[in-house]
Design a protein around this motif. Structure first.
Motif, short mmCIF file in Angstrom:
data_model
loop_
_atom_site.label_atom_id
_atom_site.label_comp_id
_atom_site.label_asym_id
_atom_site.label_seq_id
_atom_site.Cartn_x
_atom_site.Cartn_y
_atom_site.Cartn_z
N TYR A 15 6.60 8.15 12.10
CA TYR A 15 5.37 7.92 11.63
C TYR A 15 4.09 8.45 12.01
N CYS A 16 4.59 9.68 12.81
CA CYS A 16 3.33 10.87 12.78
C CYS A 16 4.07 12.13 12.69
N ARG A 17 3.39 12.43 11.41
CA ARG A 17 4.14 13.65 10.65
C ARG A 17 3.08 14.80 10.32
N TYR A 18 3.58 15.98 10.31
CA TYR A 18 2.94 17.08 9.53
C TYR A 18 3.65 17.40 8.30
N LYS B 217 10.05 22.23 1.06
CA LYS B 217 8.62 21.62 0.79
C LYS B 217 8.66 20.33 0.24
N GLY B 218 7.43 19.38 0.60
CA GLY B 218 7.25 18.24 -0.30
C GLY B 218 6.21 17.32 0.11
N ILE B 219 6.19 16.15 -0.54
CA ILE B 219 4.97 15.44 -0.41
C ILE B 219 5.67 14.28 0.51
N VAL B 220 4.86 13.71 1.28
CA VAL B 220 5.27 12.62 2.24
C VAL B 220 4.69 11.50 1.53
N MET B 221 5.50 10.58 1.13
CA MET B 221 5.04 9.17 0.64
C MET B 221 5.01 8.06 1.72
N VAL B 222 4.08 7.63 2.07
CA VAL B 222 4.10 6.64 2.80
C VAL B 222 3.85 4.90 2.21
N GLU B 223 4.51 3.97 2.62
CA GLU B 223 4.38 2.76 1.87
C GLU B 223 4.36 1.67 3.22
N LEU B 224 3.19 0.98 3.14
CA LEU B 224 2.98 0.04 4.18
C LEU B 224 3.02 -1.08 3.73
N LYS B 225 3.66 -2.22 4.00
CA LYS B 225 3.46 -3.52 3.61
C LYS B 225 3.07 -4.33 4.89
N GLU B 226 3.73 -5.54 5.38
CA GLU B 226 2.90 -6.25 6.25
C GLU B 226 2.95 -5.30 7.48
N LYS B 227 2.28 -5.75 8.62
CA LYS B 227 1.97 -4.99 9.76
C LYS B 227 3.44 -4.75 10.41
N GLY B 228 3.60 -3.48 10.55
CA GLY B 228 5.10 -3.31 11.38
C GLY B 228 6.14 -2.85 10.51
N MET C 62 0.82 -1.09 -0.16
CA MET C 62 -0.13 -0.04 -0.06
C MET C 62 0.87 1.29 0.04
N LYS C 63 0.67 2.04 -0.95
CA LYS C 63 1.37 3.39 -0.99
C LYS C 63 0.53 4.23 -1.17
N PHE C 64 0.70 5.41 -0.39
CA PHE C 64 -0.16 6.85 -0.62
C PHE C 64 0.59 8.14 -0.14
N PHE C 65 -0.11 8.97 -0.66
CA PHE C 65 0.61 10.45 -0.87
C PHE C 65 0.00 11.08 0.57
N HIS C 66 0.74 11.98 1.38
CA HIS C 66 0.39 12.62 2.54
C HIS C 66 0.61 14.06 2.18
N LEU C 67 -0.51 14.86 1.98
CA LEU C 67 -0.38 16.35 1.72
C LEU C 67 -1.20 17.01 2.84
N ARG D 268 7.02 -0.32 7.56
CA ARG D 268 6.51 0.89 6.96
C ARG D 268 7.73 1.73 6.55
N ARG D 269 7.60 2.47 5.53
CA ARG D 269 8.58 3.31 5.12
C ARG D 269 8.14 4.63 4.79
N VAL D 270 8.89 5.76 5.10
CA VAL D 270 8.42 7.22 4.73
C VAL D 270 9.33 7.87 3.91
N THR D 271 9.04 8.51 2.69
CA THR D 271 9.97 9.11 1.95
C THR D 271 9.26 10.63 1.62
N VAL D 272 10.19 11.58 1.62
CA VAL D 272 9.64 12.91 0.98
C VAL D 272 10.16 13.21 -0.17
N LEU D 273 9.15 13.54 -0.93
CA LEU D 273 9.29 13.58 -2.42
C LEU D 273 9.46 15.26 -2.76
N PRO D 274 10.69 16.00 -2.85
CA PRO D 274 10.78 17.29 -2.66
C PRO D 274 9.79 18.11 -4.10
N LEU D 275 9.32 19.42 -3.65
CA LEU D 275 8.52 20.00 -4.64
C LEU D 275 9.41 21.18 -4.86
#
Length: 384
Positions: free
Chosen positions: A237-240, A256-267, A1-6, A269-276
């Motif tokens: 994993y708690c971000r503004y 500034k950037g987009i926070v991209m979150v990737e969730l695989k199996e429980k526990g 599961m991958k999602f963008f956080h804005l 997790r990976r967070v990447t910031v995509l610069p804008l």
């Protein structure tokens, strides 16, 4: 599961009366292009879609263009957003049930009755369910019929209100859970006064809206909005996400950037910031008139002149404006005062509440609470 956080798009914002429509359309197009490249399963916008509760027709048009572009580029991606303190909750909530059937969740109102719960959006992947809990901006008075009041019949604190709202949800902690919220969460061990706030944010007197980030620990990720500077609130994993575009001079130089979150199996997790990269930066240029005139650019610029001689002439202003077509303001560096020993006198800012308390020397605790409420109400009304 991958999602963008804005969060905190603040569409329709003016920067010192500079219309930012072109800049906002540019950055929103960049977000759409990144989404087309990364192909997230979901896009989350954690509040403050608009800058005003009653947005202009132009602001609505910009937002409409953004959503149209996203859904065209990513027809299978779920888009979720909540209202923030700048938004009109009823307006965001309009057509909520109709839009949700199209994979677009615009959640403006928190639970209204005992039988209501947070909007829960479930997306499945190879590892099972990912549960998104969407909670718009909440004031204690908005949900007191659900969370109750204190022993004196007064509204609960923001923190106790949020605790009760979360506790009444049946959260399966064996599954992956994401919380989307627009509030002022304090990192563990921090005081509200220690958190750097931006000039474009609305702050309550006495920081009465503060909430402990401990509430967020039940979730695999907390996608937060409200604070304009990108920051963590209670761990990795708690971000503004912060604003995608600088909304005030106090945000000059921020990445500034987009926070991209990737969730695989429980526990896992990976967070990447995509610069804008904005169309124009917000910058503060400080120096003598000669130094300033050598740094012309098309960015949004606040000029701080350090010359000690009087340069407040029309000729000076015209020369500066000629090389900074997007000039925001010209300031003169304040000369610090000294006492008779030559020691610098500290010049501190006094907020409206403190100033009123100095004037009303004998105000008791109850009167001060009334005063806090009046000042916070005035701030909200002036914001619109």
């Amino acid at each position: 599961m991958k999602f963008f956080h804005l969060s905190d798009l603040h569409i329709g914002l003016k920067l010192m009366n500079r219309d930012l429509r072109e800049d906002q359309e540019y950055i929103l197009k960049q977000i759409t292009e990144m989404a087309g490249k990364e192909m997230p399963d979901a896009i989350v916008i954690a509040g403050d879609i608009y800058d005003k509760a009653v947005p202009s027709a132009e602001a609505v048009e910009v937002f409409d263009g953004f959503i149209a572009g996203l859904t065209a580029a990513l027809p299978n991606t779920v888009v979720m957003m909540i209202s923030g303190n700048h938004d009109s909750a009823p307006r965001v909530n309009c057509f909520r049930s109709v839009l949700s059937r199209q994979g677009l969740y615009m959640i403006g109102m928190p639970p209204q009755t005992e039988n209501d719960h947070m909007e829960k959006v479930v997306i499945k992947d190879a590892f099972g369910n990912v549960n998104f809990y969407l909670l718009p901006y909440v004031k204690p008075s908005m949900v007191k019929r659900i969370v109750g009041t204190d022993e004196n019949g007064n509204n609960l604190s923001y923190e106790n209100t949020l605790r009760r709202l979360v506790e009444r949800e049946e959260i399966d902690e064996g599954e992956r859970n994401v919380f989307v919220s627009h509030q002022f969460y304090l990192p563990a061990g921090k005081k509200a006064e220690e958190i750097e706030r931006m000039d474009s944010e609305i702050r309550t007197v006495g920081n009465i809206d503060r909430v402990s980030s401990e509430i967020l620990e039940r979730f695999d990720y907390a996608a937060l909005g409200h604070i304009h500077k990108p920051m963590k609130a209670g761990g990795e994993y708690c971000r503004y996400s912060g604003t995608p575009l600088a909304s005030s001079v106090s945000e000059a130089g921020q990445s500034k950037g987009i926070v991209m979150v990737e969730l695989k199996e429980k526990g896992d997790r990976r967070v990447t910031v995509l610069p804008l990269k904005p169309l124009r930066q917000v910058r503060v240029i400080r120096g003598s008139l000669g130094e300033v005139l050598n740094q012309g650019c098309n960015d949004y610029v606040t000029v701080i002149l350090t010359d000690r001689t009087n340069q407040d002439t029309l000729d000076t202003q015209d020369r500066i404006r000629s090389i900074f077509p997007n000039l925001l303001e010209i300031r003169r560096e304040t000369v610090q005062k000294t006492d008779f020993t030559g020691k610098l006198i500290k010049q501190s800012y006094i907020d409206p509440f403190e100033l009123c308390c100095l004037f009303l020397e004998e105000a008791d605790g109850e009167e001060k609470e009334i005063l806090r409420d009046v000042i916070n109400t005035v701030k909200e009304v002036s914001q619109g």
